[in-house]
Design a protein around this motif. Structure first.
Motif, PDB file in Angstrom:
ATOM      1  N   GLU A 140       0.846  -1.198   0.000  1.00 49.87           N
ATOM      2  CA  GLU A 140       0.000   0.000   0.000  1.00 49.87           C
ATOM      3  C   GLU A 140       0.876   1.241   0.000  1.00 49.87           C
ATOM      4  OE1 GLU A 140      -2.453   0.352   3.459  1.00 49.87           O
ATOM      5  OE2 GLU A 140      -0.862  -0.318   4.795  1.00 49.87           O
ATOM      6  N   GLY A 141       0.228   2.404  -0.166  1.00 47.50           N
ATOM      7  CA  GLY A 141       0.961   3.661  -0.163  1.00 47.50           C
ATOM      8  C   GLY A 141       1.750   3.900  -1.428  1.00 47.50           C
ATOM      9  N   LEU A 142       1.269   3.357  -2.556  1.00 45.94           N
ATOM     10  CA  LEU A 142       2.020   3.438  -3.814  1.00 45.94           C
ATOM     11  C   LEU A 142       1.516   4.536  -4.749  1.00 45.94           C
ATOM     12  CD1 LEU A 142       2.281  -0.389  -4.518  1.00 45.94           C
ATOM     13  CD2 LEU A 142       3.979   1.095  -3.468  1.00 45.94           C
ATOM     14  N   GLY A 143       0.829   5.533  -4.228  1.00 47.90           N
ATOM     15  CA  GLY A 143       0.261   6.561  -5.105  1.00 47.90           C
ATOM     16  C   GLY A 143      -0.874   5.945  -5.892  1.00 47.90           C
ATOM     17  N   HIS A 144      -0.741   5.946  -7.204  1.00 47.78           N
ATOM     18  CA  HIS A 144      -1.728   5.331  -8.090  1.00 47.78           C
ATOM     19  C   HIS A 144      -1.021   4.298  -8.966  1.00 47.78           C
ATOM     20  CE1 HIS A 144      -4.846   8.114  -6.938  1.00 47.78           C
ATOM     21  NE2 HIS A 144      -4.070   9.137  -7.227  1.00 47.78           N
ATOM     22  N   PRO A 145      -0.906   3.038  -8.505  1.00 46.34           N
ATOM     23  CA  PRO A 145      -0.234   2.027  -9.335  1.00 46.34           C
ATOM     24  C   PRO A 145      -1.022   1.751 -10.612  1.00 46.34           C
ATOM     25  CG  PRO A 145      -1.204   1.012  -7.380  1.00 46.34           C
ATOM     26  CD  PRO A 145      -1.379   2.487  -7.246  1.00 46.34           C
ATOM     27  N   THR A 146      -0.300   1.667 -11.721  1.00 43.97           N
ATOM     28  CA  THR A 146      -0.961   1.477 -13.020  1.00 43.97           C
ATOM     29  C   THR A 146      -0.660   0.130 -13.654  1.00 43.97           C
ATOM     30  OG1 THR A 146       0.875   2.560 -14.153  1.00 43.97           O
ATOM     31  CG2 THR A 146      -0.998   3.953 -13.526  1.00 43.97           C
ATOM     32  N   ASP A 147       0.503  -0.433 -13.400  1.00 41.06           N
ATOM     33  CA  ASP A 147       0.848  -1.707 -14.027  1.00 41.06           C
ATOM     34  C   ASP A 147       1.917  -2.405 -13.203  1.00 41.06           C
ATOM     35  OD1 ASP A 147       0.545  -3.725 -15.854  1.00 41.06           O
ATOM     36  OD2 ASP A 147       1.459  -2.665 -17.515  1.00 41.06           O
ATOM     37  N   LEU A 148       2.094  -3.688 -13.455  1.00 42.83           N
ATOM     38  CA  LEU A 148       3.102  -4.445 -12.734  1.00 42.83           C
ATOM     39  C   LEU A 148       3.608  -5.593 -13.587  1.00 42.83           C
ATOM     40  CD1 LEU A 148       0.743  -6.644 -11.799  1.00 42.83           C
ATOM     41  CD2 LEU A 148       0.712  -5.225  -9.799  1.00 42.83           C
ATOM     42  N   VAL A 149       4.821  -6.038 -13.237  1.00 44.95           N
ATOM     43  CA  VAL A 149       5.448  -7.160 -13.935  1.00 44.95           C
ATOM     44  C   VAL A 149       6.370  -7.857 -12.945  1.00 44.95           C
ATOM     45  CG1 VAL A 149       7.400  -5.822 -14.837  1.00 44.95           C
ATOM     46  CG2 VAL A 149       6.638  -7.851 -16.048  1.00 44.95           C
ATOM     47  N   ILE A 150       6.538  -9.151 -13.115  1.00 44.24           N
ATOM     48  CA  ILE A 150       7.460  -9.914 -12.280  1.00 44.24           C
ATOM     49  C   ILE A 150       8.694 -10.212 -13.119  1.00 44.24           C
ATOM     50  CG2 ILE A 150       7.850 -12.104 -11.104  1.00 44.24           C
ATOM     51  CD1 ILE A 150       4.907 -12.080 -10.347  1.00 44.24           C
ATOM     52  N   GLY A 151       9.868  -9.981 -12.514  1.00 46.38           N
ATOM     53  CA  GLY A 151      11.122 -10.237 -13.212  1.00 46.38           C
ATOM     54  C   GLY A 151      12.184 -10.698 -12.239  1.00 46.38           C
ATOM     55  N   LEU A 152      13.320 -11.089 -12.776  1.00 49.96           N
ATOM     56  CA  LEU A 152      14.427 -11.541 -11.936  1.00 49.96           C
ATOM     57  C   LEU A 152      15.017 -10.377 -11.152  1.00 49.96           C
ATOM     58  CD1 LEU A 152      16.316 -14.023 -14.291  1.00 49.96           C
ATOM     59  CD2 LEU A 152      14.880 -14.552 -12.317  1.00 49.96           C
ATOM     60  N   SER A 153      15.437 -10.658  -9.938  1.00 48.07           N
ATOM     61  CA  SER A 153      16.108  -9.644  -9.134  1.00 48.07           C
ATOM     62  C   SER A 153      17.502  -9.414  -9.697  1.00 48.07           C
ATOM     63  CB  SER A 153      16.193 -10.095  -7.675  1.00 48.07           C
ATOM     64  OG  SER A 153      17.055 -11.218  -7.585  1.00 48.07           O
ATOM     65  N   SER A 154      18.222  -8.469  -9.114  1.00 47.30           N
ATOM     66  CA  SER A 154      19.548  -8.133  -9.632  1.00 47.30           C
ATOM     67  C   SER A 154      20.545  -9.285  -9.500  1.00 47.30           C
ATOM     68  CB  SER A 154      20.086  -6.888  -8.927  1.00 47.30           C
ATOM     69  OG  SER A 154      20.166  -7.133  -7.533  1.00 47.30           O
ATOM     70  N   GLN A 155      20.317 -10.207  -8.576  1.00 46.59           N
ATOM     71  CA  GLN A 155      21.216 -11.347  -8.429  1.00 46.59           C
ATOM     72  C   GLN A 155      20.753 -12.563  -9.243  1.00 46.59           C
ATOM     73  OE1 GLN A 155      20.033  -9.697  -5.612  1.00 46.59           O
ATOM     74  NE2 GLN A 155      21.876  -8.472  -5.498  1.00 46.59           N
ATOM     75  N   ASP A 156      19.664 -12.439  -9.965  1.00 47.14           N
ATOM     76  CA  ASP A 156      19.110 -13.520 -10.793  1.00 47.14           C
ATOM     77  C   ASP A 156      18.799 -14.790 -10.014  1.00 47.14           C
ATOM     78  OD1 ASP A 156      19.151 -11.957 -13.053  1.00 47.14           O
ATOM     79  OD2 ASP A 156      21.075 -12.725 -13.751  1.00 47.14           O
ATOM     80  N   LYS A 157      18.557 -14.680  -8.709  1.00 48.21           N
ATOM     81  CA  LYS A 157      18.237 -15.858  -7.903  1.00 48.21           C
ATOM     82  C   LYS A 157      16.788 -15.852  -7.425  1.00 48.21           C
ATOM     83  CE  LYS A 157      22.950 -16.468  -6.391  1.00 48.21           C
ATOM     84  NZ  LYS A 157      23.913 -16.450  -5.329  1.00 48.21           N
ATOM     85  N   THR A 158      16.204 -14.699  -7.317  1.00 48.28           N
ATOM     86  CA  THR A 158      14.820 -14.575  -6.877  1.00 48.28           C
ATOM     87  C   THR A 158      14.072 -13.688  -7.862  1.00 48.28           C
ATOM     88  OG1 THR A 158      15.330 -12.653  -5.502  1.00 48.28           O
ATOM     89  CG2 THR A 158      15.441 -14.817  -4.438  1.00 48.28           C
ATOM     90  N   ARG A 159      12.757 -13.678  -7.728  1.00 50.49           N
ATOM     91  CA  ARG A 159      11.957 -12.816  -8.582  1.00 50.49           C
ATOM     92  C   ARG A 159      11.484 -11.610  -7.789  1.00 50.49           C
ATOM     93  NH1 ARG A 159       7.700 -16.200 -11.929  1.00 50.49           N
ATOM     94  NH2 ARG A 159       6.741 -16.378  -9.892  1.00 50.49           N
ATOM     95  N   SER A 160      11.325 -10.491  -8.477  1.00 52.28           N
ATOM     96  CA  SER A 160      10.861  -9.246  -7.853  1.00 52.28           C
ATOM     97  C   SER A 160       9.621  -8.762  -8.580  1.00 52.28           C
ATOM     98  CB  SER A 160      11.947  -8.166  -7.935  1.00 52.28           C
ATOM     99  OG  SER A 160      13.082  -8.541  -7.200  1.00 52.28           O
ATOM    100  N   LEU A 161       8.800  -8.001  -7.862  1.00 56.90           N
ATOM    101  CA  LEU A 161       7.620  -7.377  -8.449  1.00 56.90           C
ATOM    102  C   LEU A 161       7.966  -5.922  -8.741  1.00 56.90           C
ATOM    103  CD1 LEU A 161       4.599  -7.515  -9.183  1.00 56.90           C
ATOM    104  CD2 LEU A 161       4.115  -6.841  -6.813  1.00 56.90           C
ATOM    105  N   PHE A 162       7.827  -5.512  -9.993  1.00 55.26           N
ATOM    106  CA  PHE A 162       8.085  -4.140 -10.420  1.00 55.26           C
ATOM    107  C   PHE A 162       6.734  -3.473 -10.685  1.00 55.26           C
ATOM    108  CE2 PHE A 162      11.734  -6.686 -11.505  1.00 55.26           C
ATOM    109  CZ  PHE A 162      12.805  -5.911 -11.097  1.00 55.26           C
TER     110      PHE A 162
END
Length: 168
Positions: A140-162
């Motif tokens: 919560e507290g994200l202003g007005h979220p418009t879209d999202l995507v899941i991708g690899l984190s910077s270490q390529d070991k876990t996934r992150s939500l952008f």
């Protein structure tokens, strides 16, 4: 991709009265070949985010209806579409009555993540058979979220939500 056969999309016809009252839109389908063949296969109020349910490959779309404050499951066929579920996104103890779902992602197991433009939240809908449980707020507290995507984190070991947002 030579395996790509159809493109599904959401479409809203904007006009002064449509924008003030109901924003009637459509889900469309076009085939991928040398001739573009566009079909409007379903009417829906203010369609926005769209994804395929990977548990029903190629047959069920998950669509955000922004002003309808709902996420819909829509079974598609060659020439038409049928709503098989409408999940209203109810809010408890909130200032605004609507989440206004915008972008969404349907995960591999059929669960759905929703960018809720109106409430500034990311919502989680848990698929339970042919229904959803939730919505459960995961951010919560994200202003007005418009879209999202899941991708690899910077270490390529876990996934992150952008998440893309607009300031509140």
């Amino acid at each position: 991709d030579s395996k790509l056969q159809s493109i599904f999309y959401t479409y809203i016809r904007l006009g002064i009265f449509a924008s003030l009252f109901k924003l009637e839109g459509h889900i469309g389908k076009t085939t991928v070949n040398t001739d573009v063949n566009v079909k409007l296969i379903h009417k829906i109020r203010s369609p926005n985010g769209i994804d395929l349910d990977r548990t029903d490959p190629g047959t069920v779309l998950v669509v955000a209806s922004t002003l309808g404050n709902a996420v819909k499951r829509i079974k598609v066929s060659e020439d038409n579409a049928e709503e098989i579920l409408t999940m209203r996104l109810r809010k408890s103890n909130a200032k605004s009555p609507s989440h206004w779902p915008d972008g969404l992602i349907c995960l591999e197991n059929g669960d759905v993540l929703v960018a809720a433009y109106g409430s500034g939240q990311i919502l989680y809908l848990a698929k339970d058979g042919n229904q959803y449980r939730g919505p459960f707020m995961i951010a919560e507290g994200l202003g007005h979220p418009t879209d999202l995507v899941i991708g690899l984190s910077s270490q390529d070991k876990t996934r992150s939500l952008f998440v893309t947002t607009k300031e509140a």
